[in-house]
Design a protein around this motif. Structure first.
Motif, PDB file in Angstrom:
ATOM      1  N   VAL A 229     -14.247   2.109  -3.365  1.00 37.87           N
ATOM      2  CA  VAL A 229     -14.694   0.727  -3.202  1.00 37.87           C
ATOM      3  C   VAL A 229     -14.247  -0.113  -4.396  1.00 37.87           C
ATOM      4  N   GLY A 230     -13.589  -1.240  -4.095  1.00 39.34           N
ATOM      5  CA  GLY A 230     -13.176  -2.179  -5.128  1.00 39.34           C
ATOM      6  C   GLY A 230     -13.992  -3.458  -5.047  1.00 39.34           C
ATOM      7  N   ASP A 231     -13.545  -4.471  -5.767  1.00 40.58           N
ATOM      8  CA  ASP A 231     -14.312  -5.715  -5.830  1.00 40.58           C
ATOM      9  C   ASP A 231     -13.464  -6.940  -5.493  1.00 40.58           C
ATOM     10  N   PHE A 232     -12.375  -6.740  -4.756  1.00 43.98           N
ATOM     11  CA  PHE A 232     -11.468  -7.813  -4.350  1.00 43.98           C
ATOM     12  C   PHE A 232     -10.684  -8.399  -5.525  1.00 43.98           C
ATOM     13  N   THR A 233     -10.642  -7.695  -6.669  1.00 39.53           N
ATOM     14  CA  THR A 233      -9.822  -8.143  -7.791  1.00 39.53           C
ATOM     15  C   THR A 233      -8.676  -7.172  -8.005  1.00 39.53           C
ATOM     16  N   GLU A 234      -7.652  -7.596  -8.756  1.00 37.31           N
ATOM     17  CA  GLU A 234      -6.520  -6.718  -9.027  1.00 37.31           C
ATOM     18  C   GLU A 234      -6.942  -5.533  -9.888  1.00 37.31           C
ATOM     19  N   ASP A 235      -7.758  -5.778 -10.904  1.00 27.75           N
ATOM     20  CA  ASP A 235      -8.238  -4.682 -11.743  1.00 27.75           C
ATOM     21  C   ASP A 235      -9.088  -3.715 -10.936  1.00 27.75           C
ATOM     22  N   GLY A 236      -9.892  -4.252 -10.033  1.00 26.29           N
ATOM     23  CA  GLY A 236     -10.700  -3.387  -9.172  1.00 26.29           C
ATOM     24  C   GLY A 236      -9.838  -2.517  -8.283  1.00 26.29           C
ATOM     25  N   ARG A 238      -6.830  -1.505  -9.010  1.00 25.85           N
ATOM     26  CA  ARG A 238      -6.191  -0.506  -9.859  1.00 25.85           C
ATOM     27  C   ARG A 238      -7.156   0.645 -10.176  1.00 25.85           C
ATOM     28  N   ARG A 239      -8.407   0.294 -10.504  1.00 27.96           N
ATOM     29  CA  ARG A 239      -9.399   1.335 -10.797  1.00 27.96           C
ATOM     30  C   ARG A 239      -9.637   2.230  -9.584  1.00 27.96           C
ATOM     31  N   ALA A 240      -9.749   1.604  -8.408  1.00 27.71           N
ATOM     32  CA  ALA A 240      -9.987   2.379  -7.192  1.00 27.71           C
ATOM     33  C   ALA A 240      -8.809   3.302  -6.887  1.00 27.71           C
ATOM     34  N   MET A 241      -7.588   2.812  -7.115  1.00 27.62           N
ATOM     35  CA  MET A 241      -6.401   3.632  -6.864  1.00 27.62           C
ATOM     36  C   MET A 241      -6.360   4.822  -7.804  1.00 27.62           C
ATOM     37  N   ARG A 242      -6.777   4.600  -9.040  1.00 29.48           N
ATOM     38  CA  ARG A 242      -6.816   5.696 -10.010  1.00 29.48           C
ATOM     39  C   ARG A 242      -7.801   6.785  -9.542  1.00 29.48           C
ATOM     40  N   SER A 258      -7.741  -6.046   0.643  1.00 22.70           N
ATOM     41  CA  SER A 258      -7.227  -7.374   0.288  1.00 22.70           C
ATOM     42  C   SER A 258      -5.863  -7.209  -0.365  1.00 22.70           C
ATOM     43  N   ASP A 259      -5.054  -8.242  -0.283  1.00 17.50           N
ATOM     44  CA  ASP A 259      -3.733  -8.199  -0.918  1.00 17.50           C
ATOM     45  C   ASP A 259      -3.846  -8.081  -2.433  1.00 17.50           C
ATOM     46  N   VAL A 260      -4.841  -8.749  -3.006  1.00 12.44           N
ATOM     47  CA  VAL A 260      -5.001  -8.702  -4.463  1.00 12.44           C
ATOM     48  C   VAL A 260      -5.320  -7.281  -4.921  1.00 12.44           C
ATOM     49  N   MET A 261      -6.188  -6.576  -4.189  1.00 13.34           N
ATOM     50  CA  MET A 261      -6.468  -5.175  -4.541  1.00 13.34           C
ATOM     51  C   MET A 261      -5.239  -4.310  -4.296  1.00 13.34           C
ATOM     52  N   ALA A 262      -4.460  -4.642  -3.267  1.00 11.78           N
ATOM     53  CA  ALA A 262      -3.224  -3.890  -3.018  1.00 11.78           C
ATOM     54  C   ALA A 262      -2.259  -4.053  -4.186  1.00 11.78           C
ATOM     55  N   ALA A 263      -2.227  -5.247  -4.792  1.00  9.94           N
ATOM     56  CA  ALA A 263      -1.361  -5.468  -5.948  1.00  9.94           C
ATOM     57  C   ALA A 263      -1.790  -4.577  -7.117  1.00  9.94           C
ATOM     58  N   GLY A 264      -3.097  -4.421  -7.307  1.00 12.29           N
ATOM     59  CA  GLY A 264      -3.588  -3.526  -8.347  1.00 12.29           C
ATOM     60  C   GLY A 264      -3.248  -2.081  -8.044  1.00 12.29           C
ATOM     61  N   ALA A 265      -3.385  -1.703  -6.760  1.00 16.05           N
ATOM     62  CA  ALA A 265      -3.053  -0.332  -6.349  1.00 16.05           C
ATOM     63  C   ALA A 265      -1.570  -0.044  -6.597  1.00 16.05           C
ATOM     64  N   ARG A 266      -0.720  -1.014  -6.299  1.00 12.61           N
ATOM     65  CA  ARG A 266       0.720  -0.843  -6.503  1.00 12.61           C
ATOM     66  C   ARG A 266       1.027  -0.570  -7.974  1.00 12.61           C
ATOM     67  N   ALA A 281       2.824   4.824   1.388  1.00 14.50           N
ATOM     68  CA  ALA A 281       2.899   3.541   2.090  1.00 14.50           C
ATOM     69  C   ALA A 281       1.675   2.712   1.716  1.00 14.50           C
ATOM     70  N   LEU A 282       1.861   1.386   1.661  1.00 17.69           N
ATOM     71  CA  LEU A 282       0.781   0.514   1.208  1.00 17.69           C
ATOM     72  C   LEU A 282       0.654  -0.684   2.145  1.00 17.69           C
ATOM     73  N   VAL A 283      -0.591  -0.951   2.564  1.00 17.47           N
ATOM     74  CA  VAL A 283      -0.882  -2.088   3.440  1.00 17.47           C
ATOM     75  C   VAL A 283      -2.054  -2.870   2.851  1.00 17.47           C
ATOM     76  N   GLY A 284      -1.971  -4.207   2.905  1.00 19.37           N
ATOM     77  CA  GLY A 284      -3.042  -5.060   2.411  1.00 19.37           C
ATOM     78  C   GLY A 284      -3.721  -5.821   3.520  1.00 19.37           C
ATOM     79  N   PHE A 285      -4.485  -6.819   3.131  1.00 17.37           N
ATOM     80  CA  PHE A 285      -5.224  -7.636   4.110  1.00 17.37           C
ATOM     81  C   PHE A 285      -5.281  -9.065   3.585  1.00 17.37           C
TER      82      PHE A 285
END
Length: 347
Positions: A229-236, A238-242, A258-266, A281-285
Motif C-alpha cells: 500500500v502506497g500513499d499516491f506519492t512518488e516516494d510512497g 518507491r517505498r512500496a516497490m522496495r 496511480s501514475d505518480v506511484m508508478a513513477a516511484g516504482a520505476r 512490466a509496469l502499468v499505472g492509473f
C-alpha cells in the motif's frame, strides 16, 4: 424591445416570467443554463427576454436570491500533493471549462491540515459560496457532514463508500484496474504485484478489488505478499516497490494505482537493475502527463478527469438552482464515467 418594463424601469425577472407564462424560478433556471427545462419553455423564456430587452443584473440577482455567484473547489490534501499530482490540475481545468460560460466565480481551497479545515469551516459557515465541489475525500473526513449541516449544496469527486449519500461523479475504478490486470496476464506475466492507494479512499479500495477480482477470474490465487500500500506519492510508490522486491524478487509485473506511484516504482526497479518491460512490466492509473513522459512511456488506465470536473460543476449548478428555487435537497445519485486502458511501451 426598448429595454423598459411596465414599471418604466429596467424589465424585471417577474415581468419576463409573466410574458413567458411561467414561474420566476423557471426563468432563473433558463438564464442560469439549467438543463432541467424543456425546449418549448426555454424558447418561450428566451423570446420574452428578447421582447422586453431584459438584461440580468448579476449583483441584484445574487442579492435577491441570497446567492454569491461563487462556488468553492475544496481539496482536503496538503499543498505538496496538490502541485505534484496532475489529477488535481485536470479537475480544475474541467471545472473551469464548465464555468467559463457562466457568471460563477471559482474559489480554490486546500484543506490538508486540521487548522486549514477549521479555517475553511469558518469561511463556509458565513455562506460566502453557493456550493462546494469536494475532491479526494478520505473516509472519516468531517467536511461532507459539515457541509450538510450548513445546508450548502455539495458534489464530491469519488464516492466515500458504496452507500454514498451525496451527489457524486466518479470513474469506474474497479473495472479499470481489472482491465489493467487482464492486460498483464495476456502479455504472459504470471507474478503480478500491485501498489495500492491509501485504503481510506474508496476509489483506491475499488482498484485493489479490481486487481483481486481479475486474478481470481483468471484462476490465479491472490498472494498477499504481492500487495503493498502506497500513499499516491512518488516516494510512497518507491517505498512500496522496495517492499515488494524484498518479498517477491521474482515478480514480473506491477500494477500501480496511480501514475505518480508508478513513477516511484520505476525508479526503484531501475535501482535494483530490473529492465522495464523486459524483466518487469509496469502499468499505472490516471493516464496523466506523468505517464506520457516516462521512459519508457507508461501503460495506464485513462480516467476522464477533465470530463469529471466538467460534470461535477454542471451537477452542482443544477443543484444550486434547485436549492434556491425550493426544489429540495438532491439525492445521492452517482454519475460513473468509464475508463479505458492506454497501452504503451512499459508493458
Amino acid at each position: 424591445m426598448n429595454g423598459y418594463g411596465r414599471s418604466g424601469g429596467r424589465p424585471t425577472l417577474e415581468e419576463v416570467a409573466a410574458r413567458a407564462g411561467v414561474g420566476r424560478g423557471t426563468v432563473s433556471r433558463v438564464i442560469n443554463g439549467s438543463s432541467k427545462v424543456s425546449e418549448h419553455t426555454r424558447a418561450a423564456v428566451e423570446a420574452a427576454v428578447a421582447e422586453l430587452g431584459y438584461v440580468p443584473n448579476r449583483a441584484a440577482r445574487a442579492l435577491a436570491a441570497n446567492r454569491t455567484d461563487a462556488i468553492a473547489l475544496v481539496i482536503p490534501e496538503p499543498e505538496a500533493r496538490f502541485f505534484a499530482e496532475p489529477y488535481f490540475s485536470e479537475v480544475v481545468r474541467g471545472v473551469g471549462a464548465a464555468l467559463a460560460e457562466t457568471d460563477v466565480q471559482l474559489v480554490l481551497t486546500l484543506a490538508g491540515s486540521d487548522r486549514e479545515r477549521r479555517r475553511l469551516a469558518q469561511y463556509l459557515s458565513g455562506h460566502r459560496v453557493d456550493g462546494v465541489l469536494l475532491v479526494s475525500v478520505h473516509a472519516g473526513d468531517p467536511l461532507p457532514e459539515l457541509l450538510a449541516e450548513l445546508g450548502i449544496p455539495t458534489v464530491i469527486s469519488g464516492r466515500r463508500s458504496a452507500a454514498e449519500t451525496l451527489p457524486c461523479v466518479d470513474s469506474d475504478n474497479l473495472a479499470g484496474a481489472a482491465e489493467a490486470v487482464r492486460h498483464l496476464l495476456e502479455r504472459g506475466r504470471r507474478t503480478l504485484a500491485t501498489i495500492a492507494g491509501p485504503q481510506d479512499v474508496y476509489g483506491a479500495q475499488c482498484r485493489l478489488d479490481g486487481y483481486r477480482q481479475a486474478l481470481a477470474a483468471a484462476g490465479h490465487p491472490v498472494d498477499e505478499q504481492l500487495i503493498a500500500v502506497g500513499d499516491f506519492t512518488e516516494d510512497g510508490g518507491r517505498r512500496a516497490m522496495r517492499e515488494l522486491l524484498e518479498r517477491r524478487p521474482g515478480l514480473d509485473a506491477v500494477f500501480a494505482a496511480s501514475d505518480v506511484m508508478a513513477a516511484g516504482a520505476r525508479r526503484e526497479l531501475r535501482a535494483a537493475g530490473r529492465r522495464i518491460p523486459q524483466d518487469v512490466a509496469l502499468v499505472g492509473f490516471d493516464d496523466s502527463v506523468v505517464a506520457r513522459h516516462m521512459d519508457p512511456p507508461l501503460t495506464s488506465v485513462r480516467q476522464p478527469i477533465e470530463e469529471m470536473g466538467r460534470t461535477m460543476a454542471r451537477v452542482l449548478l443544477e443543484h444550486i438552482a434547485g436549492h434556491h428555487d425550493g426544489g429540495g435537497e438532491p439525492d445521492g445519485t452517482a454519475v460513473v464515467l468509464p475508463n479505458r486502458l492506454v497501452v504503451r511501451e512499459s508493458s
